[in-house]
Design an enzyme around this catalytic site. Structure first.
Site, PDB file in Angstrom:
ATOM      1  N   ARG A 162      -3.696 -10.095   4.941  1.00  7.56           N
ATOM      2  CA  ARG A 162      -4.239 -10.098   3.577  1.00  7.56           C
ATOM      3  C   ARG A 162      -3.145  -9.569   2.658  1.00  7.56           C
ATOM      4  NH1 ARG A 162      -6.857  -6.576   0.032  1.00  7.56           N
ATOM      5  NH2 ARG A 162      -8.464  -7.550  -1.274  1.00  7.56           N
ATOM      6  N   LYS A 198       0.820  -1.212   0.000  1.00 14.68           N
ATOM      7  CA  LYS A 198       0.000   0.000   0.000  1.00 14.68           C
ATOM      8  C   LYS A 198       0.857   1.266   0.000  1.00 14.68           C
ATOM      9  CE  LYS A 198      -4.435  -1.702   1.520  1.00 14.68           C
ATOM     10  NZ  LYS A 198      -5.530  -1.658   2.507  1.00 14.68           N
TER      11      LYS A 198
END
Length: 275
Positions: free
Chosen positions: A255, A221
């Site tokens: 995740r 991210k």
């Protein structure tokens, strides 16, 4: 701490890994990469072989500012792949990344195991009721607004307190509606800027207040790429560092895009901490 997936109890006292499979053309890291059945099956087989407990399928891009798509387009992307994967890998535990109750129902009836809702029921008022009736685990994420508006909604007086208050209300609602297995996801990058993401990661243990499994989704991210001034394709090492911090601070599920490295992270932290 366990959750019931299709009659099998998954023990989360040892962190588990959830592999990401985006079926969208515009996801921030791997959008458009898995365009055909051969590529999809190869990727999923690799993730399962590398140790993923869950495979998370997403057919609606939730990156900041992503285009909104119709429910029919989401069905067209999602349903054939659910059938494909369950046919090839009958024991697979599919997590369905959707905020739409109709998609959730169709996928669970087709054999999927978990619903992963970025909006915790806020974008479809029927979602939590539906999950309660389906009797499947429910991942509820903290987010303000929608993927189209969330970048402008990162104002908090007390990020941790407001996140915990949000989950207290949502968990109470879900339990009242018959949802038995709940996982909370603090929503890194969703209505949070880079400094807020790191504040959340640093204080992740404070979300254990709810006595529920915590999912951490920091894989590749922008909190990594912006901090290190690199691209998402260069952010694997940074992802591993943050996954390590997440486990040490109480995460039960990682995740990730890169399953092998996440499993190594779990195993090494486990060897150090005896889980």
């Amino acid at each position: 701490m366990t959750i019931n997936c299709k009659g099998h109890l998954i023990d989360l006292s040892t962190p588990k890994v959830m592999g990401i499979l985006n079926l969208t053309p515009d996801s921030f890291y791997d959008g458009g990469k898995y365009k055909d059945e051969t590529a999809i099956l190869k990727k999923v087989e690799q993730m399962l072989t590398n140790g993923a407990t869950f495979i998370d399928l997403g057919a609606y891009s939730s990156r900041p500012g992503a285009d909104h798509i119709s429910i029919e387009q989401e069905k067209k992307r999602m349903l054939p792949i659910v059938s494909l994967l369950l046919d090839k890998f009958p024991e697979i535990l599919l997590s369905i990344d959707t905020f739409r109750s109709e998609i959730a129902t169709l996928c669970i009836k087709a054999g999927a195991a978990v619903i992963n809702d970025i909006s915790a029921g806020n974008m479809d008022q029927n979602m939590i009721t539906t999950v309660g009736k389906l009797k499947v685990p429910y991942i509820m994420m903290h987010m303000k607004g929608t993927p189209q508006t969330m970048k402008t909604l990162d104002q908090y007086d007390n990020l941790i307190l407001e996140t915990n208050t949000y989950f207290s209300e949502k968990v109470a609602e879900a339990k009242k509606l018959g949802v038995n297995d709940i996982i909370i996801d603090p929503g890194f990058g969703f209505a949070k800027n880079t400094s807020q993401n790191f504040e959340l990661l640093k204080n992740l243990k404070l979300l254990q207040f709810h006595n529920l499994p915590i999912l951490a989704g920091v894989s590749r991210k922008s909190m990594i790429s912006k901090t290190l001034q690199i691209t998402s394709s260069e952010a694997l090492n940074g992802t591993t560092v943050l996954n390590t911090i997440a486990i040490l601070n109480g995460a039960s599920i990682l995740r990730v895009h890169d399953v092998k490295e996440a499993i190594e992270c779990v195993n090494l932290v486990g060897a150090t901490n005896n889980f």
